[in-house]
Motif scaffolding. Sequence first.
Motif, PDB file in Angstrom:
ATOM      1  N   ASP A  25      -2.459  -5.330   3.485  1.00 50.48           N
ATOM      2  CA  ASP A  25      -3.570  -4.655   4.429  1.00 50.48           C
ATOM      3  C   ASP A  25      -2.760  -3.789   5.486  1.00 50.48           C
ATOM      4  O   ASP A  25      -3.529  -3.624   6.588  1.00 50.48           O
ATOM      5  N   THR A  26      -1.375  -3.726   5.373  1.00 53.34           N
ATOM      6  CA  THR A  26      -0.809  -3.054   6.597  1.00 53.34           C
ATOM      7  C   THR A  26      -1.212  -1.528   6.306  1.00 53.34           C
ATOM      8  O   THR A  26      -1.192  -0.665   5.491  1.00 53.34           O
ATOM      9  N   PRO A  27      -1.710  -0.777   7.572  1.00 51.00           N
ATOM     10  CA  PRO A  27      -1.888   0.629   7.385  1.00 51.00           C
ATOM     11  C   PRO A  27      -0.673   1.346   7.435  1.00 51.00           C
ATOM     12  O   PRO A  27       0.508   1.059   7.963  1.00 51.00           O
ATOM     13  N   LEU A  29      -0.016   4.013   8.801  1.00 50.09           N
ATOM     14  CA  LEU A  29       0.762   4.709  10.044  1.00 50.09           C
ATOM     15  C   LEU A  29       1.710   3.518  10.504  1.00 50.09           C
ATOM     16  O   LEU A  29       2.624   4.015  11.397  1.00 50.09           O
ATOM     17  N   GLN A  30       1.402   2.201  10.391  1.00 51.99           N
ATOM     18  CA  GLN A  30       2.439   1.174  10.763  1.00 51.99           C
ATOM     19  C   GLN A  30       3.875   1.192  10.075  1.00 51.99           C
ATOM     20  O   GLN A  30       4.793   0.795  10.545  1.00 51.99           O
ATOM     21  N   ASP A  34       3.053   9.314   8.457  1.00 47.69           N
ATOM     22  CA  ASP A  34       1.896  10.257   8.876  1.00 47.69           C
ATOM     23  C   ASP A  34       1.654  11.356   7.748  1.00 47.69           C
ATOM     24  O   ASP A  34       2.009  11.073   6.568  1.00 47.69           O
ATOM     25  N   SER A  35       0.620  12.268   7.993  1.00 41.93           N
ATOM     26  CA  SER A  35       0.365  13.133   6.684  1.00 41.93           C
ATOM     27  C   SER A  35       1.412  13.789   6.162  1.00 41.93           C
ATOM     28  O   SER A  35       1.066  13.980   5.084  1.00 41.93           O
ATOM     29  N   SER A  59      -5.109   8.773   3.947  1.00 38.79           N
ATOM     30  CA  SER A  59      -4.590   9.184   5.412  1.00 38.79           C
ATOM     31  C   SER A  59      -3.735   7.826   5.877  1.00 38.79           C
ATOM     32  O   SER A  59      -3.696   6.994   5.154  1.00 38.79           O
ATOM     33  N   SER A  60      -3.006   8.139   7.121  1.00 36.74           N
ATOM     34  CA  SER A  60      -2.192   7.276   7.713  1.00 36.74           C
ATOM     35  C   SER A  60      -3.139   6.054   8.028  1.00 36.74           C
ATOM     36  O   SER A  60      -2.503   4.962   8.276  1.00 36.74           O
ATOM     37  N   ARG A  61      -4.547   5.996   8.084  1.00 37.15           N
ATOM     38  CA  ARG A  61      -5.321   4.699   8.559  1.00 37.15           C
ATOM     39  C   ARG A  61      -5.395   4.105   7.275  1.00 37.15           C
ATOM     40  O   ARG A  61      -5.991   2.919   7.313  1.00 37.15           O
ATOM     41  N   ASP A  62      -5.087   4.437   6.058  1.00 37.55           N
ATOM     42  CA  ASP A  62      -5.419   3.803   4.744  1.00 37.55           C
ATOM     43  C   ASP A  62      -4.342   2.807   4.793  1.00 37.55           C
ATOM     44  O   ASP A  62      -3.368   2.793   5.447  1.00 37.55           O
ATOM     45  N   THR A  63      -4.498   1.624   3.720  1.00 40.06           N
ATOM     46  CA  THR A  63      -3.326   0.614   3.757  1.00 40.06           C
ATOM     47  C   THR A  63      -2.511   0.716   2.656  1.00 40.06           C
ATOM     48  O   THR A  63      -2.662   1.541   1.660  1.00 40.06           O
TER      49      THR A  63
END
Length: 76
Positions: A25-27, A29-30, A34-35, A59-63
Motif C-alpha cells: 500500500d506504499t505510494p 511517490l514514497q 516520479d513520472s 502515476s506516482s500516487r498509485d501504490t
Amino acid sequence: MDVATHVGEVLSKNFGIDTRSVPEDTPLLQLRLDSLALEELRVLLEERYGVDLEDIELSSRDTYGQLLAAVRQRTA
C-alpha cells in the motif's frame, strides 16, 4: 520467479529500492518514483517480460501493489 520478485529486482538494480520491506500500500511517490522514473520502469519491465505495457497508466500516487497488479495482469 514471480512478478513481485522480478519487479523488486528491477527496482533494486535500477532505482536502489529494496522492496523486501515495502508494503504493497506504499505510494510510488514514497519510493521516489516520479513520472519520469515510472516511464523508465515501464520500459525496463517491457524489455524484461517482452510485453507491451504502454496502455497501463500508473502515476506516482498509485501504490506498489497497484504496480504489481498491473504487471501481473499483462504477463498472465
